[in-house]
Scaffold this active site. Structure first.
Site: not given
Ligand code: ACM
Ligand code: ZN
Length: 686
Positions: A322, A189, A266
């Site tokens: 996201e 991440d 991410h």
């Molecule tokens: C997430 O909580 N962005 C999977």
């Protein structure tokens, strides 16, 4: 005692059964079928231990018996007395994880058709022994047990803060004892890459290290990485050897580790280490991989080659959540890709990447799981969906005959506080107590059976932005993951929070005795007392006019709309309970209550909360005014408040007391200089 318990006791009395299921509230997760008898098995002498020929995992089973302290000696034939016999598992079984466990005066008989079944039988036996002691007598019982769902998991985030193999093994031990069978290991991440990749060494020699320990400080302060070995470098990663050791340790306990390699969003740390993977070649604050460039696919596929060599899991999690997607609009390479592939929008561009990665992994015998955003732009043909933004994505995927793991944030995001926020460490999200997690039902009656059959299971997600220490991580994980274990394993008709809580308290106490740091459930404060009963006051049901229309309450936090502030309902510990109304924007709160007629009033007050993690702040100034005609207002009070960033979560009432006659009450709360929400639940007029 509930009516259900009384009813059960009555049946037990009528049938003359010694002790019923509910009276011996011992095994977690609750077995499918469990009957207790009056007789006992004394454990004075070593038990004669026999394994049917087909059983291969003998060493692991023997280790479990030793761990629970049962004395035994191995024999060649099944003994009739004083025995513990592991049978051949003949006949039909529901699941490879199912088992039977019988304790009689003569001995213990365990049977299963799969290795995990024998192992799980011993996890149940361990809990019985813990209750009755291995030097005493075990109660007669018959258990048939089988899981409700195949997938019973926990996401462990080691990106935001790295955790050691030892720490992970300790959590695996508890998970296995609760018959959980998946760890979703969030390895990558923005805040750090946590697995050695030989082909791309800068991922772990650079993108795994930073200087601030605090994630927040790192995030706000430029999001820089440093080279491994730099003075003060904080972070780490799993070497391949460590990861393999962890995979083997989990597998011995019937837990599969599913690695997550995030893409295309991410991915800030990947772009920081290899800027050519970003759209603009500028690593600063870019989170999305460039899908236009082939180098992105070359690198991600090479990484996945190394990942599947370490992790034998059928599923590889490829993230998909996201993505900001804005850099793709500006990027020539991404735009060219869209033209060449006939992709109508950036959602389809992301979907193009996920399809290609799925094809790549399928060709190597693996399946992908992705967060529910992978539905956008078209779901890859064989993908499994992990539904987190709610259940809608999961339902849509299941309706399209895709497997689904349910992990909706409202129930499964255990990075939120589990007790009164002022008593808990800083965290993200609203109040999520054990009881709420336990109340989650992945396949409610209202879900069509044709959809429900694709729900593979359930997972708790423990993100670690605010969780620096191992102790804090365990505090957040346990006991809420116990609730997920029971939801995943036990039948819904056995759901009973009071009984579950008793067992959870015992598990927590036992964990504390063994040096773990779970949330101490027996000291739980519980929900906000004000929220438990509605309140009666003079303004109930009175009309509220919202001034500053451009700064109206936020649609997401509308609660009961215009009725919220005079409906008699006070909020819980969380702003997301549809009782607190949330105001975003410079105007703050500015409302006029019309009492309908001139009324004698002695107090006016409203509560606000401050929870800095998710950006919820107190007002810096409250004005309360009264008027008889709605034109001329008298200031009743003005209350200043110093808003302090990073203070512990708090709830505070801003009010006036005195004596006045008014028909109109204006309540105005000004926001402070901090960007975020003001939340208010009720304006109480007396
Ligand atoms: C997430 O909580 N962005 C999977
Ligand atoms: Zn691009």
């Amino acid at each position: 005692m509930t009516t259900k318990h009384l009813y059960l006791l009555l049946i037990v009395a009528l049938l003359g059964i010694g002790e019923c299921f509910a009276q011996r509230n011992i095994i977690t997760p609750v077995p499918w079928e469990c009957e207790w008898g009056d007789k006992t098995l004394p454990l004075e002498k070593p038990l004669n231990l026999y394994f049917a020929d087909k059983i291969e995992n003998r060493e692991s089973l023997i280790k479990e018996l030793r761990d629970m302290g049962i004395a035994f000696k191995e024999v060649r034939r099944p003994a009739r007395k004083n025995c513990i016999n592991f049978g051949p598992g003949e006949g039909a079984w529901n699941s490879l994880e199912a088992y039977t466990l019988d304790i009689t005066e003569e001995g213990i008989t365990i049977d299963a058709c799969g290795e995990a079944g024998y192992y799980y039988a011993l996890q149940s036996l361990k809990q019985i022994c813990a209750e009755y002691g291995v030097s005493g007598e075990l109660p007669e019982c018959h258990i048939y047990d089988s899981p409700r769902f195949d997938y019973r998991g926990v996401l462990i985030d080691i990106s935001r803060h790295f955790r050691s193999v030892e720490f992970l093994k300790r959590q695996i031990d508890v998970m296995a004892s609760l018959k959980m069978n998946r760890i979703h290991l969030h390895l990558t991440d923005a805040a750090g890459w946590r697995i050695e990749v030989e082909s791309y060494p800068r991922l772990s020699s650079y993108a795994a290290w930073r200087t601030p320990h605090s994630w927040k400080e790192w995030w706000m302060g430029g999001r820089q990485f440093v080279d491994e070995g730099t003075e003060g470098a904080y972070g780490g990663y799993l070497t391949k050897a460590e990861a393999k050791e962890l995979v083997a340790y989990a597998a011995e306990r019937y837990i599969t580790i599913i690695p997550e390699i995030e893409m295309p969003g991410h991915s800030d740390e990947v772009i920081a280490a290899y800027p050519e993977l970003g759209c603009s070649h500028h690593p600063e604050h870019q989170g999305d991989l460039c899908i236009g460039k082939e180098v992105t696919f070359e690198m991600m596929q090479t990484i996945l080659d190394e990942i599947i060599e370490i992790f034998p899991s059928e599923y590889i999690h490829i993230g998909g959540d996201e993505a900001g997607k804005s850099s793709w609009v500006e990027c020539e390479d991404c735009q060219r890709r869209m033209r060449e592939e006939g992709l109508a929008n950036v959602d389809e561009l992301q979907s193009y990447m996920i399809h290609r990665i799925e094809e790549y992994l399928n060709a190597r015998g693996r399946q992908i799981i992705g967060w529910d955003e992978i539905l956008e732009g078209g779901l890859a043909p064989n993908a499994t969906v992990m539904s987190w933004r709610g259940e809608e994505g999961g339902r849509a995927a299941a309706a399209a005959k895709h497997s689904v793991v349910m992990s909706p944030h409202a129930y499964c995001y255990i990075d939120a506080p589990q007790d009164a926020p002022y008593s808990q460490p800083e965290s993200i999200g609203g109040y999520l107590p054990l009881e709420k997690v336990y109340s989650y039902e992945p396949t409610p009656e209202t879900m069509d059976r044709s959809v429900a059959q694709y729900i593979m299971g359930v997972q708790a997600n423990l993100w670690a932005e605010y969780i620096v220490t191992d102790e804090h991580y365990e505090h957040m994980l346990w006991p809420r993951a116990i609730a997920i274990a029971e939801i995943g394993w036990s039948l819904p008709e056995h759901k009973d929070y009071a009984l579950f809580r008793e067992r959870a308290v015992r598990i927590v106490d036992d964990m504390i005795a063994r040096g773990y740091t779970p949330f101490d459930l027996k000291n739980e404060i519980g929900n906000r007392p004000e929220s438990l009963e509605s309140i009666d006051h003079l303004a109930i049901g009175k009309a509220v006019e919202y001034l500053y229309p451009s700064f109206y309450y936020a649609p997401k936090y509308a609660a009961a709309g215009d009725a919220t502030l005079t409906d008699g309902l006070r909020g819980t510990w969380t702003y997301a309970d549809e009782r607190w109304q949330g105001f975003l924007g410079r105007g703050g709160v500015d409302v006029i209550i019309d009492m309908g007629e001139v009324t004698h009033i002695e107090s006016i007050a409203a509560d606000f909360m401050q929870i800095c993690g998710p950006g919820v702040f107190m007002p810096c100034l409250v004005e309360i005014w009264g008027s008889t005609d709605g034109k001329n207002y008298t200031l009743l009070t003005e209350i200043e408040h110093e808003v302090i960033l990073d203070e512990l979560p708090s709830f505070k009432s801003f009010g006036w007391k005195g004596s006045t006659e008014a028909r109109y009450i204006r309540y105005k709360a000004h926001r402070s200089r901090y960007t975020g929400f003001l939340f208010v639940d009720e304006i109480v007029v007396k």
